[in-house]
Design a protein around this motif. Structure first.
Motif, PDB file in Angstrom:
ATOM      1  N   ARG A 120       0.830  -1.205   0.000  1.00  0.00           N
ATOM      2  CA  ARG A 120       0.000   0.000   0.000  1.00  0.00           C
ATOM      3  C   ARG A 120       0.859   1.247   0.000  1.00  0.00           C
ATOM      4  O   ARG A 120       0.855   2.076   0.882  1.00  0.00           O
ATOM      5  CB  ARG A 120      -1.042  -0.033   1.098  1.00  0.00           C
ATOM      6  CG  ARG A 120      -2.382  -0.469   0.503  1.00  0.00           C
ATOM      7  CD  ARG A 120      -3.265  -1.215   1.456  1.00  0.00           C
ATOM      8  NE  ARG A 120      -2.456  -2.135   2.213  1.00  0.00           N
ATOM      9  CZ  ARG A 120      -1.710  -1.759   3.235  1.00  0.00           C
ATOM     10  NH1 ARG A 120      -1.775  -0.551   3.671  1.00  0.00           N
ATOM     11  NH2 ARG A 120      -0.955  -2.632   3.811  1.00  0.00           N
ATOM     12  N   HIS A 142      -0.412  -2.752  -4.983  1.00  0.00           N
ATOM     13  CA  HIS A 142      -1.262  -3.803  -4.437  1.00  0.00           C
ATOM     14  C   HIS A 142      -2.671  -3.823  -5.007  1.00  0.00           C
ATOM     15  O   HIS A 142      -3.469  -4.667  -4.633  1.00  0.00           O
ATOM     16  CB  HIS A 142      -1.344  -3.631  -2.938  1.00  0.00           C
ATOM     17  CG  HIS A 142      -2.194  -2.457  -2.574  1.00  0.00           C
ATOM     18  ND1 HIS A 142      -1.838  -1.173  -2.893  1.00  0.00           N
ATOM     19  CD2 HIS A 142      -3.405  -2.372  -1.983  1.00  0.00           C
ATOM     20  CE1 HIS A 142      -2.782  -0.350  -2.493  1.00  0.00           C
ATOM     21  NE2 HIS A 142      -3.744  -1.041  -1.939  1.00  0.00           N
ATOM     22  N   CYS A 146      -6.329  -5.853  -4.130  1.00  0.00           N
ATOM     23  CA  CYS A 146      -7.079  -4.994  -3.211  1.00  0.00           C
ATOM     24  C   CYS A 146      -8.451  -4.701  -3.817  1.00  0.00           C
ATOM     25  O   CYS A 146      -9.414  -5.377  -3.496  1.00  0.00           O
ATOM     26  CB  CYS A 146      -6.283  -3.731  -2.963  1.00  0.00           C
ATOM     27  SG  CYS A 146      -7.063  -2.572  -1.854  1.00  0.00           S
ATOM     28  N   HIS A 185     -10.662   3.315   2.517  1.00  0.00           N
ATOM     29  CA  HIS A 185      -9.562   4.258   2.610  1.00  0.00           C
ATOM     30  C   HIS A 185     -10.036   5.681   2.833  1.00  0.00           C
ATOM     31  O   HIS A 185      -9.239   6.578   3.029  1.00  0.00           O
ATOM     32  CB  HIS A 185      -8.697   4.183   1.342  1.00  0.00           C
ATOM     33  CG  HIS A 185      -7.686   3.101   1.453  1.00  0.00           C
ATOM     34  ND1 HIS A 185      -7.548   2.100   0.543  1.00  0.00           N
ATOM     35  CD2 HIS A 185      -6.774   2.854   2.410  1.00  0.00           C
ATOM     36  CE1 HIS A 185      -6.583   1.289   0.928  1.00  0.00           C
ATOM     37  NE2 HIS A 185      -6.107   1.730   2.056  1.00  0.00           N
ATOM     38  N   ARG A 389     -14.770  -3.123  -0.979  1.00  0.00           N
ATOM     39  CA  ARG A 389     -14.348  -4.493  -1.236  1.00  0.00           C
ATOM     40  C   ARG A 389     -15.444  -5.543  -1.088  1.00  0.00           C
ATOM     41  O   ARG A 389     -15.308  -6.654  -1.588  1.00  0.00           O
ATOM     42  CB  ARG A 389     -13.140  -4.841  -0.371  1.00  0.00           C
ATOM     43  CG  ARG A 389     -11.927  -4.036  -0.801  1.00  0.00           C
ATOM     44  CD  ARG A 389     -10.674  -4.448  -0.078  1.00  0.00           C
ATOM     45  NE  ARG A 389     -10.167  -5.728  -0.490  1.00  0.00           N
ATOM     46  CZ  ARG A 389     -10.257  -6.842   0.203  1.00  0.00           C
ATOM     47  NH1 ARG A 389     -10.845  -6.846   1.366  1.00  0.00           N
ATOM     48  NH2 ARG A 389      -9.763  -7.953  -0.261  1.00  0.00           N
ATOM     49  N   ARG A 772     -12.145  -5.310   8.086  1.00  0.00           N
ATOM     50  CA  ARG A 772     -11.105  -4.522   8.712  1.00  0.00           C
ATOM     51  C   ARG A 772     -11.615  -3.920   9.999  1.00  0.00           C
ATOM     52  O   ARG A 772     -12.662  -3.283   9.994  1.00  0.00           O
ATOM     53  CB  ARG A 772     -10.710  -3.381   7.776  1.00  0.00           C
ATOM     54  CG  ARG A 772      -9.743  -3.815   6.730  1.00  0.00           C
ATOM     55  CD  ARG A 772     -10.048  -3.187   5.390  1.00  0.00           C
ATOM     56  NE  ARG A 772      -9.028  -3.572   4.432  1.00  0.00           N
ATOM     57  CZ  ARG A 772      -8.986  -4.769   3.868  1.00  0.00           C
ATOM     58  NH1 ARG A 772      -9.896  -5.682   4.177  1.00  0.00           N
ATOM     59  NH2 ARG A 772      -8.042  -5.058   3.003  1.00  0.00           N
TER      60      ARG A 772
HETATM   61 MO   LIG Z   1      -6.435  -3.102   0.146  1.00  0.00          MO
END
Ligand SMILES: [Mo]
Ligand SMILES: Nc1nc2c(c(=O)[nH]1)N[C@H]1C(S)=C(S)[C@@H](COP(=O)(O)OP(=O)(O)OC[C@H]3O[C@@H](n4cnc5c(=O)[nH]c(N)nc54)[C@H](O)[C@@H]3O)O[C@H]1N2
Ligand SMILES: Nc1nc2c(c(=O)[nH]1)N[C@H]1C(S)=C(S)[C@@H](COP(=O)(O)OP(=O)(O)OC[C@H]3O[C@@H](n4cnc5c(=O)[nH]c(N)nc54)[C@H](O)[C@@H]3O)O[C@H]1N2
Ligand code: SF4
Ligand code: SF4
Ligand code: SF4
Ligand code: SF4
Ligand code: SF4
Lengths: 937, 295, 249
Positions: A120, A142, A146, A185, A389, A772
């Motif tokens: 990242r 990545h 990702c 993010h 994701r 996450r």
């Molecule tokens: Mo990621």
């Protein structure tokens, strides 16, 4: 009463240094409070465009990251076998000459034998520049494992994506629908946005198999069956179209819905009818004639067809009506597979329609569109969507993501008030993006950027024998639109020597021997595999990390990096900047403290390596280095005349923005300004950006494009159709037979849903996901004494129904099996969870010996990874081939397609999660026992 | 609650010590000279030893003197004050008994009163805590006082009173257990009221705020198995009451045997009291446990 | 000082919005950072990199699942720190006077130099808002950032608790709950702010805003006419509708 007198105005710090957080890619502004030259307290920077003062747990805990005992201290050269963790400390001179020794010859003879991949990475425009000048085609970050599905799905469809490239219009939206996001993010902005919406009492709908985090605060929760979002979205489209709740005016003006599709049999079938200049044609409502889509004054007709040579050519919108009005998309037809009752689908569609059309908003902003038409108002459909994701990490994610964008566009809710808005440098159509490049010319730079957006088969990176040019097989028929490369295939392909062998694997901040790989154990084996002569199959591995991660043990040479407060960094408009929807912005990091160890910023090390190898681009005609370190590069490098890594304070006096000469004081000006630069988009240019002349002109001024780039949203994707045409037998470049049908089926130019490949999964019926944790960043948080107390181990969360079925209680152990592997882990019940889904927090489990933790650390004893169950290849189908566990279009790693079986198990003898791996030797020892970290008196 | 040895030792020993002082203050036994010295030494050893033990769990024992300052509101402070007054007054009284062979009975009465008051204030430290419903009952001071009196009677050789006091203490102990078992439920505090979410449905603790432990969990969340607790209660009851009663009721001739039996009875009672006190702490559920899905 | 003041001039406190808290723990760590560096002893950690890490925190975020009588289970993130109770039992039990409630703003504080670390105040607190620091041996609790909220070395906007300033979702509000016209009091009135464990009689100053009703979209929306009435049953009809509608634009 006499109460103690306390000092309510103590001095807060000696000095505040403003820089940018690095604990995730959100890149918030931070105020670092210093006492006696040490970091005392970190808080958010109120003036910063990203976080406006707030800071997440990781950001606040940055102080414990900077003093973590796991920090590497000196360059390391492996002495024990790979994977043992045995190293000797070496000087930088030796480190650099070793690396140059391995790489220089490759640059001059066979650059493709160097594979340079980064995790990242927040300096991709620079690392890719380095790799390009090295001449290897084997570079990527990545993104492939990702969320390339999101990035590519967005860019191909509307010239911009979710991820961190756009955001809901938080100030105006009245209905926000979130698909499969735990954190993302845009971590702080999403929380701030949800907070704003909530404060207004507007509705948030969360679509996610798991009701935690954002989905916990959502007003309505849709506990969808993983992998079926596409079905659900297409059904919403079905219902909305059927009820006519779509924004026809918007569709006709700003999208390719009215564009005529060639219906004549032959190599052009399904492509757009174009005029002599190659401009797609629409029927003008005024004249009834086919006309270039962008002709001033044209009013594209969504409905009219065009007869030519006895063939009726229909507009895209006809094809859409045909496809999406069909009964297979009716709520009743999809309800069961999605796990959402048909009435609920209808209710949500109705709510979307109600808010979009009955609660429309108008801003009195005048603007002029690219056809020259003036508008007195900006009409907003205040429905917004976001996704990451949860949609992306499935093998049907690209098409699902496209479907979601099509839904947004049908509602007319992209780039309008209350809808979804791009952040500069987006919007940017596919045409404004590069195509992939991959020639291999010893001693010379690559002929262009590695990564890009293929427009058709011609852009694939195949050599004359149709073999992949890249080690990760990106841009091949297996995954033609793999715009971010395939990081997850690098090690396995290199180990298999397929498509060829490499000599040196060079990696940067990617924990590939642990949480970042699928098939973790297999990857460890590949990294240590030897040939018949006893040599490692991947001969040299160079790795840069800042901390004692699991991956360190698997490298031959370690280039220890600084921490984020100890170096220069550049968060550039050339890359992934920190823009907001109404401003372009970029930022820097600068050494607010000096390292107390013998470590160097990796980017500066790359410059030194390049200088030592005299890489083109890094040296002038006389062979003298252009830049001495990264700070020098940031200030003095120019991509194009007047355009460099930083857009702010350009020009000799620092008064130019976007374009301008080099300013030697630029970094100081950034520091004075709080570490960032913001250029606001003027009112009237702030919406309708892809078509708004005021925005387009502003973007040109900023150097985002060199000329205005208005474009139409691509509901129908022509590049995809080109691949499909090849599969139908047209053109020179033909897919191999085993992929022909797949290309035909999956590369549908209009979004479709398909079941991901389930062969070999028989008997494995439970979906297994990771999320996450908001307070942890992948593996990084574990070395943080504060954060690891929050998430020091991870249970497997099991829905109530499965708990009962398997006779499980909280704290029991379960064996979880996939076609690929088995883990034995502790379980916990969760009621607010899809009935057929289990999940755990990502990357909490650690290898013993890593991260300067003691070997009995709960992360290493109780914590576990789901990665042991996920393979980079699908289970064997018996056809002699192993198919990748990736999206067939983009190559996106399909982490979330995992299907498992669970059964109750006895607690393992040592009460440790299984599988266990032996400890690695820590190159930095372990951390201290107790902490009372206070730097002031 | 975490059954901290220091607190168990403190409450049992000092309870016994002040119990003995109580009887001594009332002139039972009306000893003088060396015998008195021995009695007072035992009483002070128990009372002061207990008090000292209680400082072991302090973060800052050197500041313990500050604990005397808040007698207006704090039972812990009051306990300290009472204990000091009791020990001082009884000390004077003891001087008279040991060295002057005289019993200044007014002083004795005052000392006795403060001794009992000390036990009462100790008990009130626990009783006052609404957060621990099992303690927040009138039976708590009754239990502390009855233990102290029974133990004191035993130690002081108050033959006539001891069996009765033991019986009463035993009865109170049973009542305390019986009532204590339902106290948490009766308190009305649930995870629903703790979170305010009870009106919305059944509330269940999901993820704790941290995966490791913390002060609260160590201090307040201690789970004793039901069966285990039942067994310990039987042991406590047998040792604290049944056995001592039997021992002192055994018709025995001979002073030595008699003294020996009484000594055994005291030892048994003390052991039983310790077990009971262990249970007193270990079984006490603090409402904060609710937040962690525990009791 | 162990006695509570008859009344306090103001009732400063927090209002926590359970409808908005996403459970990110930002407030937890920000609090740890500020209070480690500021008021009193640092908040220490034991076995920081070992098998059983445990440290002092003044603010912790729990999470609960609620199963309504019908409908989906819900998850609620639940931050908890000292509620600065009006009838704070932790103050009256304190034998040393170390614990006290400030007259001017109602903040409950521990004067660390007087604290003997007996733990009784923590026993008396129903909410688990006090933690004994293992390194320093003194009682720690939320200070309501008393060294921020009046701090003249901070810009005025920053004179709020660290946790409030940092909360990304804006789920934490700070103000005078004694003043019915304050923003926080209005919020409490509007959203039916509630007390935790009212039966304890502690009269918490901090209030919690309950989550709004969930999963109501089906009940609120008429899924048929007029919103979703089909414009035509047949795809052909749809194109007809299209022509007609386009005429009108
Ligand atoms: Mo990621
Ligand atoms: N705190 C923190 N922030 C991070 C990171 C981190 O490690 N920690 N990592 C960063 C990185 S690298 C990335 S890529 C981003 C990723 O950010 P997210 O996209 O938020 O990634 P995940 O946590 O993987 O969350 C995936 C979500 O999708 C849901 N999901 C899974 N399958 C499906 C499905 O089929 N349909 C739907 N609707 N939902 C589904 C899961 O339940 C989960 O909630 O986060 C970034 N931000
Ligand atoms: N099961 C499962 N696995 C997943 C995912 C999932 O959702 N589920 N998500 C996947 C995704 S989207 C991603 S992006 C990957 C994450 O993949 P990675 O990028 O590999 O994740 P990290 O664990 O953050 O590892 C990065 C490494 O960078 C190092 N590092 C930290 N700071 C610095 C620095 O300043 N300089 C240098 N040189 N190194 C530094 C860390 O020590 C660490 O070793 O994980 C993937 N793995
Ligand atoms: S979201 Fe948190 S970790 Fe990420 S940059 Fe912002 S403050 Fe740092
Ligand atoms: S910072 Fe805000 S949203 Fe995050 S846990 Fe704390 S109160 Fe909740
Ligand atoms: S919450 Fe606990 S510590 Fe805070 S004032 Fe109330 S009783 Fe005291
Ligand atoms: S621990 Fe300190 S503040 Fe708490 S009651 Fe004891 S002396 Fe008072
Ligand atoms: S007000 Fe201050 S001390 Fe209290 S929880 Fe918030 S940050 Fe911590």
């Amino acid at each position: 009463m006499n109460q103690p007198v306390i000092d309510t105005s103590p001095k807060v710090s000696d000095e505040v240094r403003k820089t940018t957080c690095y604990m995730c890619a959100c890149r918030c502004g931070i105020n670092v409070h210093m006492k006696d030259g040490k970091v005392a307290y970190i808080e958010g920077n109120r003036d910063h465009p990203v976080n406006k003062g707030v800071l997440c747990a990781k950001g606040s805990a940055g102080i414990m990251q900077v003093n973590a005992p796991s920090r590497l201290r000196k360059p390391l050269r492996r002495v024990g076998p790979r994977g043992s963790g045995e190293f000797r400390e070496i000087e930088w001179d030796e480190a650099i000459s070793t690396a140059v020794g391995w790489m220089h010859e490759l640059h001059e003879t066979a650059p493709q034998k160097l594979a340079f991949f980064t995790g990242r990475d927040q300096s991709q425009s620079f690392t890719s520049f380095w790799a390009q000048n090295f001449g290897t085609p084997n570079y990527a970050a990545h993104g492939g494992f990702c969320s390339v599905n999101m990035a590519a799905g967005g860019i191909y469809t509307m010239g911009g994506a979710f991820w961190e490239f756009g955001q809901p219009d938080w100030d105006h939206t009245k209905l926000f629908m979130l698909f499969g996001v735990a954190e993302d993010h845009d971590s702080n902005p999403i929380k701030m946005g949800i907070g704003k919406i909530k404060a207004r009492g507007a509705r948030v709908i969360g679509v996610n198999p798991i009701r935690s985090g954002y989905n916990a605060v959502a007003d309505d929760w849709v506990g969808i069956t993983p992998g079926t979002d596409g079905l659900f979205i297409l059904s919403l489209i079905h219902v909305l179209m059927k009820a006519g709740k779509i924004e026809l005016d918007y569709l006709s003006r700003y999208t390719n819905a009215p564009v005529l599709v060639n219906a004549a049999e032959g190599p052009e079938k399904g492509l757009f009818l174009r005029d002599a200049d190659g401009k797609p044609l629409v029927i003008d409502r005024a004249t009834g004639e086919p006309t270039a889509f962008d002709k001033p004054g044209v009013r594209p007709d969504l409905s009219a067809t065009y007869d030519k040579d006895g063939v009726t050519h229909r507009p895209v919108f006809h094809l859409m009506a045909e496809k999406y009005l069909s009964d297979e998309h009716a709520p009743e037809a999809v309800a069961e597979r999605c796990g959402i009752p048909a009435e609920r689908i209808r209710a949500i569609a109705a709510e979307i329609a109600r808010v979009a059309f009955d609660e429309a908003i108008e801003l009195d902003h005048e603007w002029t569109d690219f056809r020259g038409e003036k508008h007195s108002k900006m009409i907003g459909r205040p429905v917004s969507f976001h996704s990451m994701r949860g949609v992306s990490a499935h093998a049907n994610g690209f098409q699902t993501c496209r479907a979601l964008h099509v839904l947004q566009i049908l509602l007319g809710s992209v780039e309008v008030p209350g809808g979804f808005r791009f952040k500069p440098p987006y919007p940017k159509p596919v045409e404004a993006h590069p195509t992939p490049h991959g020639d291999r010319r010893p001693g010379r730079p690559l002929n262009g950027p590695h990564l890009g957006f293929p427009r058709g088969p011609d852009d694939l990176l195949l050599d004359d024998d149709n073999n992949p040019i890249r080690i990760d097989k990106a841009f091949t028929w297996e995954n033609p639109m793999s715009a971010h490369g395939l990081m997850h295939m690098v090690i396995s392909n290199a180990a298999a020597g397929d498509p060829y062998k490499i000599d040196t694997l060079f990696m940067y901040m990617a924990n590939m021997s642990w949480n970042s790989s699928m098939n973790t154990k297999g990857v460890m084996e590949m990294l240590t595999a030897k040939d018949d002569d006893g040599n490692y199959i991947i001969p040299n591995i160079i790795y840069s990390d800042a901390y004692s991660s699991e991956m360190v043990a698997y490298a031959d040479l370690i280039l220890p990096d600084t921490t984020y407060l100890e170096r220069h960094d550049c968060i550039s408009l050339l890359d992934r900047p920190i823009c907001e929807a109404d401003a372009a912005a970029d930022a820097i990091r600068w050494p607010v403290i000096e390292p107390d160890r013998d470590v160097r910023g990796f980017q500066s090390v790359l410059i030194e390596l390049a200088n030592r190898m005299s890489l083109p681009g890094f040296v002038d005609e006389d062979g003298n280095p252009k830049w001495k370190d990264y700070a020098d590069y940031i200030v003095n490098h120019e991509r194009r005349a007047g355009i460099g890594p930083l857009a702010g304070f350009r020009g000799e006096n620092g008064d130019k923005e976007g374009r301008g000469e080099v300013n030697p004081d630029q970094l100081d000006r950034y520091i004075e300004n709080g570490g960032f630069y913001v250029a606001h988009i003027p009112e009237g240019a702030d919406y309708y950006k892809p078509w708004n002349t005021a925005y387009q002109d502003w973007a040109v001024g900023m150097g985002i494009y060199d000329s205005p780039q208005p474009y139409l949203f691509q509901l129908y994707s022509e590049p995809m159709r080109k691949f499909q045409l090849a599969a139908e037998g047209h053109g020179d470049r033909q897919p191999p037979e085993h992929l022909r049908q797949r290309i035909k089926d999956k590369m549908d130019p209009l979004p479709i849903w398909y079941e991901t490949d389930q062969q070999g999964n028989e008997g494995f019926t439970v979906n297994a996901l990771t999320q996450r944790p908001m307070a942890m960043y992948h593996s990084w948080g574990t070395q943080n004494a504060w954060l690891r107390q929050l998430h020091g181990r991870n249970p497997l969360y099991v829905p109530t129904k499965l708990m009962r079925e398997h006779g499980l209680k909280d704290g029991d152990w379960a064996k979880v099996t996939s076609p690929h592997g088995e883990i034995t882990v502790p379980v916990m019940e969760m009621a607010a969870l899809n009935d057929n889904t289990v999940w755990t927090w990502n990357a909490i489990g650690k290898r013993k010996g890593a991260w300067a933790l003691q070997e009995d650390a709960p992360e290493a004893t109780k914590g576990f990874l789901l990665n042991h169950l996920i393979h980079e290849l699908l289970p064997s189908k018996g056809d002699g081939m192993r198919w990748a566990n990736s999206d067939p279009i983009t190559g996106q790693a399909a982490w979330f397609d995992l299907k498992v079986k669970i059964e109750k198990a006895a607690a393992p003898a040592d009460v440790e999660s299984q599988p266990e791996f032996g400890p690695i030797k820590s190159p930095v020892g372990t951390g201290p026992k107790d902490l009372a970290w206070k730097v002031g008196k | 609650m975490h059954p901290a040895p220091s607190v168990i030792i403190f409450t049992t020993l000092s309870g016994l010590g002040f119990g003995l002082l109580f009887f001594l203050g009332l002139g039972q036994p009306a000893v003088t000279g060396f015998v008195a010295f021995v009695f007072y030494a035992i009483a002070y050893a128990l009372a002061v030893g207990g008090l000292l033990a209680s400082t072991f769990h302090l973060g800052h024992p050197e500041r313990a003197w500050k604990a005397f300052t808040q007698w207006k509101s704090s039972w812990l402070s009051r306990e300290g004050v009472c204990a000091v007054v009791a020990l001082l007054v009884m000390g004077l009284y003891a001087l008279g008994a040991v060295f002057m062979g005289s019993h200044w009975s007014l002083l004795g009465w005052i000392g006795a009163l403060f001794s009992l008051a000390t036990v009462f204030t100790t008990s009130m430290i626990y009783t006052q805590l609404k957060t621990i419903p099992r303690w927040n009952m009138e039976l708590t001071p009754a239990m502390f006082l009855s233990f102290s009196l029974a133990g004191g009677a035993l130690l002081s050789g108050a033959e006539a009173l001891a069996p009765w006091l033991l019986a009463i203490a035993g009865a109170i102990q049973l009542a305390y257990w019986a009532k204590g078992d339902g106290a948490f439920a009766r308190s009305g505090t649930t995870l629903g009221t703790a979170t305010g979410l009870g009106v919305r449905g059944d509330v269940r603790a999901f993820e704790p705020p941290h995966t490791g432990t913390n002060y609260l969990l160590r201090e307040f969340v201690h789970v004793v198995g039901r069966k285990h607790a039942q067994k310990l209660r039987m042991i406590a009851f047998a040792l604290a009451f049944v056995l001592p009663l039997l021992l002192i009721l055994i018709p025995a001739s001979g002073v030595v045997i008699k003294h020996f039996l009484v000594l055994l009875a005291v030892a048994s009672h003390l052991a039983g009291a310790m077990v009971s006190r262990w249970l007193f702490f270990a079984q006490a559920e603090h409402v904060v446990g609710l937040y962690y899905g525990k009791r | 000082m162990t006695q509570l003041p008859q009344s306090t001039e103001r009732k400063m406190g927090l209002v926590i919005d359970l409808d908005t808290c996403v459970g990110c723990h930002a407030c937890v760590i920000s609090c740890k950072g500020w209070n480690t560096e500021n008021y009193g002893a640092p908040l220490s950690d034991q076995d920081a990199y070992g098998g059983n890490p445990s440290g002092t925190f003044l603010n912790r975020v729990h999470s609960y699942e609620v199963q309504p009588a019908d409908g989906h289970a819900q998850l609620i993130h639940f931050p908890k720190s000292c509620l600065h109770c009006e009838d704070a039992p932790c103050v009256t039990v304190c034998p040393t006077g170390a614990s006290y409630k400030r007259v001017e703003d109602g903040i409950v504080l521990v004067n660390e130099s007087d604290c003997i670390g007996c733990g009784l105040c923590a026993w008396s607190c129903p909410y688990g808002a006090r933690e004994l620091d293992m390194a320093e041996g003194v009682m720690k609790k939320c200070t309501l950032c008393v060294d921020r909220i009046y701090n003249e070395n901070l810009p005025e906007v920053d004179r709020v608790p660290s946790c409030v300033r940092t909360c990304p979702a804006g789920a934490r509000h700070f103000g005078d709950l004694g003043d019915p016209d304050s923003d926080v009091s209005k919020l409490v009135a509007e959203r039916d702010g509630m007390d935790l464990m009212p039966e304890m009689g502690t009269k918490p100053v901090n209030k919690y805003l309950p989550p709004r009703p969930k999963d109501t979209v089906e009940d609120q929306i008429d899924i048929l006419a007029p919103l979703l009435a089909p414009v035509a049953e047949e795809p052909k009809g749809f194109l007809g509708w299209l022509d007609k509608t386009l005429e009108k634009i």
